[in-house]
Write a protein that holds these residues in place. Structure first.
Motif, PDB file in Angstrom:
ATOM      1  N   SER A  46       5.053  -8.748   2.502  1.00  0.00           N
ATOM      2  CA  SER A  46       6.254  -8.979   1.714  1.00  0.00           C
ATOM      3  C   SER A  46       5.951  -8.647   0.252  1.00  0.00           C
ATOM      4  CB  SER A  46       6.587 -10.464   1.874  1.00  0.00           C
ATOM      5  OG  SER A  46       7.742 -10.764   1.237  1.00  0.00           O
ATOM      6  N   ASP A  49       9.036  -6.063  -4.909  1.00  0.00           N
ATOM      7  CA  ASP A  49      10.044  -4.995  -4.870  1.00  0.00           C
ATOM      8  C   ASP A  49       9.406  -3.739  -4.253  1.00  0.00           C
ATOM      9  OD1 ASP A  49       8.460  -3.891  -6.895  1.00  0.00           O
ATOM     10  OD2 ASP A  49       9.690  -4.763  -8.476  1.00  0.00           O
ATOM     11  N   LYS A  84       7.885  -6.320   4.782  1.00  0.00           N
ATOM     12  CA  LYS A  84       8.224  -7.461   5.651  1.00  0.00           C
ATOM     13  C   LYS A  84       9.563  -8.051   5.244  1.00  0.00           C
ATOM     14  CE  LYS A  84       5.774 -11.820   6.667  1.00  0.00           C
ATOM     15  NZ  LYS A  84       4.537 -12.534   6.307  1.00  0.00           N
ATOM     16  N   ASP A  85      10.649  -7.274   5.370  1.00  0.00           N
ATOM     17  CA  ASP A  85      11.937  -7.902   5.069  1.00  0.00           C
ATOM     18  C   ASP A  85      12.817  -7.986   6.305  1.00  0.00           C
ATOM     19  OD1 ASP A  85      13.116  -5.122   3.018  1.00  0.00           O
ATOM     20  OD2 ASP A  85      12.646  -5.248   5.132  1.00  0.00           O
TER      21      ASP A  85
END
Ligand code: NAD
Length: 345
Positions: A46, A49, A84-85
């Motif tokens: 994660s 940005d 990891k979104d």
């Protein structure tokens, strides 16, 4: 502009891939294929940005070029990052396998942080350019963590010998940050070798369990970089060696598996200025890729892989001697050796 990014280093290609159906968002950075196909694991992580994810892919792939070259492997350097979104599903990993397949063998993946050998099995449904698959006990390949830990163990021995004149670990105090696949296996080996261990993991229960089993001391993650010890061994995430951390270290040696340990290019010199011997990360942590590449190339002799991992000890000893001789930080000595090997010297 990406081509002006600090970490863009004439990378041969950077691929951005999305798959709406599965939520896949991924970057594959190919730094160099000078010595062979770009090999390097895929990280599932994660990021703050997309720019941070790109920076990670750029830095990690360059590190893989250097690592593979210094390990004497016939491979270039690349790295995959899956952002990891969205949940990591089999469908997503298959879609990622399709992306790797579309590169026609220019990139070969394996596991990195957040990915398992089971995940590699799913990717392998779509491409053969994947390694680190589950293997039978005793066979070459599989989870690279134990091979990486073996390389850290012998590399740390070289550092302790060079800096402290000690040729074994009896009574040597090692502070280990991160007890995952590599750090956990390393802690076990060092305990057997008689080292005194201080351990920390964000999973405090995990650190406590290791400490109880190995007769070690567990401390909070915020304290591990300031433990007075002989060696600090970073085995969690990168960029741990920044100016404040370096100022607070109370050790003679830094030797661990984390990739990209130096937060900035100046931090190797900062360690040297404090008299701390730094084992360049991509040299000491090559054990896993040595195993993974042997598996990928179908070189199945475990004794040969063990010999290649054992060679990390002598390679580091050479770097330490050269660094002393020319009064240059160890990371710069290693970088200059690696760049020559990939035709960029
Ligand atoms: P892992 O995910 O199995 O373990 C990482 C461990 O670090 C976990 O237990 C996690 O809880 C802990 N951790 C995370 N943040 C922490 C923090 N701030 N402080 C203390 N603990 C923290 O990963 P791994 O495979 O053991 O790899 C560790 C590092 O070594 C990574 O940087 C990875 O890129 C690098 N590396 C791994 C291999 C390999 O073969 N697995 C090879 C080369 C380099």
């Amino acid at each position: 502009m990406i081509f002006d990014a600090v970490d863009f280093d004439a990378h041969e290609a950077v691929h951005f891939a999305t798959d709406e159906a599965t939520g896949l968002t991924a970057i594959i950075a190919l730094h160099s294929t000078h010595l062979g196909p770009a090999a390097g694991g895929t990280r599932w992580w994660s990021y703050a940005d997309d720019a941070a994810a790109l920076t990670d892919a750029l830095r990690l792939s360059r590190g893989m070029s250097y690592k593979n070259a210094m390990a004497g492997l016939p491979m270039g350097g690349g790295k995959g990052v899956i952002i990891k979104d969205a949940p990591k599903t089999e469908a997503m990993l298959e879609a990622f396998g399709d992306v790797i397949e579309s590169l026609g063998g220019r990139y070969v993946t394996a596991e990195d942080v957040g990915m398992s050998d089971q995940d590699m099995t799913v990717i392998a449904r779509r491409t053969r350019h994947v390694s680190g698959l589950p293997v039978a006990a005793g066979a070459v390949g599989g989870n690279p963590g134990p091979s990486t830990a073996e390389g850290i163990f012998v590399g740390m021995r070289a550092a302790v010998a060079h800096k402290l004149g000690r040729h074994d670990f009896k009574g040597v105090h090692v502070a280990i940050q991160g007890l995952g696949s590599v750090g956990g296996a390393l802690a076990e080996k060092l305990a057997v070798a008689g080292a005194v261990l201080t351990l920390a993991d964000v999973d405090a229960a995990r650190a406590a369990a290791y400490a109880a089993r190995l007769g070690a001391t567990a401390v909070d993650v915020t304290a591990i970089t300031r433990v007075a010890a002989d060696v600090f061994s970073p085995n969690a995430l990168g960029a741990v060696l920044d100016a404040p951390t370096i100022a607070g270290l109370q050790v003679a040696v830094v030797a661990g598996a984390a990739n990209n340990q130096l937060a900035t290019p100046n931090d190797g010199a900062a360690l040297a200025a404090r008299g701390i011997l730094y084992a360049p990360d991509y040299v000491i942590n090559a054990g896993g890729i040595i195993s993974v590449v042997a598996e990928y190339l179908g070189h199945g002799d475990p004794a040969e892989v063990a010999r290649a991992i054992a060679a990390i000890e002598g390679r580091l000893a050479d770097i330490f001697v050269t660094a002393d001789r020319i009064a240059m930080p160890t990371d710069m000595v290693a970088d200059s050796m690696a760049r020559k090997l990939i035709g960029r010297g």
